[in-house]
Motif scaffolding. Structure first.
Motif, PDB file in Angstrom:
ATOM      1  N   CYS A  15     -55.477  -4.908  -7.321  1.00 20.59           N
ATOM      2  CA  CYS A  15     -56.591  -3.874  -7.161  1.00 20.59           C
ATOM      3  C   CYS A  15     -57.647  -4.286  -7.735  1.00 20.59           C
ATOM      4  N   MET A  16     -58.732  -4.211  -6.750  1.00 19.39           N
ATOM      5  CA  MET A  16     -60.108  -4.635  -7.297  1.00 19.39           C
ATOM      6  C   MET A  16     -61.123  -3.352  -7.217  1.00 19.39           C
ATOM      7  N   PRO A  59     -61.356   7.049 -12.862  1.00 18.87           N
ATOM      8  CA  PRO A  59     -60.962   5.510 -13.181  1.00 18.87           C
ATOM      9  C   PRO A  59     -60.665   4.457 -12.036  1.00 18.87           C
ATOM     10  N   CYS A  60     -61.124   3.400 -12.512  1.00 14.13           N
ATOM     11  CA  CYS A  60     -60.857   2.276 -11.336  1.00 14.13           C
ATOM     12  C   CYS A  60     -60.522   0.966 -11.921  1.00 14.13           C
ATOM     13  N   CYS A  61     -59.817  -0.008 -11.178  1.00 11.82           N
ATOM     14  CA  CYS A  61     -59.313  -1.059 -11.722  1.00 11.82           C
ATOM     15  C   CYS A  61     -60.398  -2.012 -11.851  1.00 11.82           C
ATOM     16  N   ALA A  62     -61.410  -2.011 -11.406  1.00 14.50           N
ATOM     17  CA  ALA A  62     -62.374  -3.027 -11.399  1.00 14.50           C
ATOM     18  C   ALA A  62     -62.975  -2.900 -12.947  1.00 14.50           C
ATOM     19  N   GLN A 111     -57.227 -11.379 -12.338  1.00 16.58           N
ATOM     20  CA  GLN A 111     -56.871 -12.047 -10.896  1.00 16.58           C
ATOM     21  C   GLN A 111     -57.208 -13.435 -10.883  1.00 16.58           C
ATOM     22  N   GLU A 112     -58.379 -13.809 -11.502  1.00 14.26           N
ATOM     23  CA  GLU A 112     -58.734 -15.019 -11.766  1.00 14.26           C
ATOM     24  C   GLU A 112     -57.955 -15.828 -12.433  1.00 14.26           C
ATOM     25  N   HIS A 113     -57.477 -15.309 -13.585  1.00 16.47           N
ATOM     26  CA  HIS A 113     -56.580 -15.992 -14.580  1.00 16.47           C
ATOM     27  C   HIS A 113     -55.325 -16.139 -13.704  1.00 16.47           C
ATOM     28  N   ASN A 137     -53.827 -12.673  -4.295  1.00 16.82           N
ATOM     29  CA  ASN A 137     -55.043 -11.998  -3.689  1.00 16.82           C
ATOM     30  C   ASN A 137     -55.807 -10.941  -4.219  1.00 16.82           C
ATOM     31  N   LYS A 138     -56.861 -10.882  -3.812  1.00 15.74           N
ATOM     32  CA  LYS A 138     -57.726  -9.366  -4.314  1.00 15.74           C
ATOM     33  C   LYS A 138     -57.382  -8.372  -3.214  1.00 15.74           C
ATOM     34  N   ALA A 139     -57.480  -7.210  -3.555  1.00 21.18           N
ATOM     35  CA  ALA A 139     -57.104  -6.104  -2.680  1.00 21.18           C
ATOM     36  C   ALA A 139     -58.064  -5.011  -2.958  1.00 21.18           C
ATOM     37  N   GLY A 140     -58.396  -4.236  -1.841  1.00 21.59           N
ATOM     38  CA  GLY A 140     -59.112  -3.063  -2.083  1.00 21.59           C
ATOM     39  C   GLY A 140     -58.352  -2.123  -2.740  1.00 21.59           C
TER      40      GLY A 140
END
Length: 105
Positions: free
Chosen positions: A14-15, A23-26, A34-36, A55-58
């Motif tokens: 979740c991005m 609160p948000c995951c970003a 995610q990059e790691h 993958n990245k997700a909304g």
């Protein structure tokens, strides 16, 4: 479960970014995690068709438990704090096939 899955496991981070104070995951390091994970899966030669996809997700609508990721096809949800948690999810779940109970949400 079909034997002809394009990916053996598909991981969605979740991005989500919120601007309303919730609160948000970003804001909790989702991009770096995610990059790691993507880099580590590539280093282990576990990426590509028939293997693992990162993958990245909304918004996955679980930011209050976040940051979160979900692994399909089994549908296991995890939270994490740092790269060592991501490594544990990779080692224990994605490679070993076991659930990381302490990180499951």
């Amino acid at each position: 479960m079909s034997d002809d899955l394009h990916f053996k496991k598909h991981v969605f981070f979740c991005m989500n970014e919120r601007d309303d104070g919730r609160p948000c995951c970003a804001e909790r390091g989702a991009q770096m995690a995610q990059e790691h994970a993507k880099r580590r899966i590539r280093q282990l030669d576990l990426n590509g068709e028939g293997k693992i996809r990162i993958n990245k997700a909304g918004c996955l609508d679980r930011c209050d438990q976040g940051p979160v990721l979900v692994i399909y096809p089994q549908g296991t949800w995890y939270t994490y704090v740092d790269q060592s948690d991501i490594d544990e999810i990779i080692d224990v779940d994605l490679i070993g096939g076991n659930i990381v109970e302490r990180l499951k949400v």
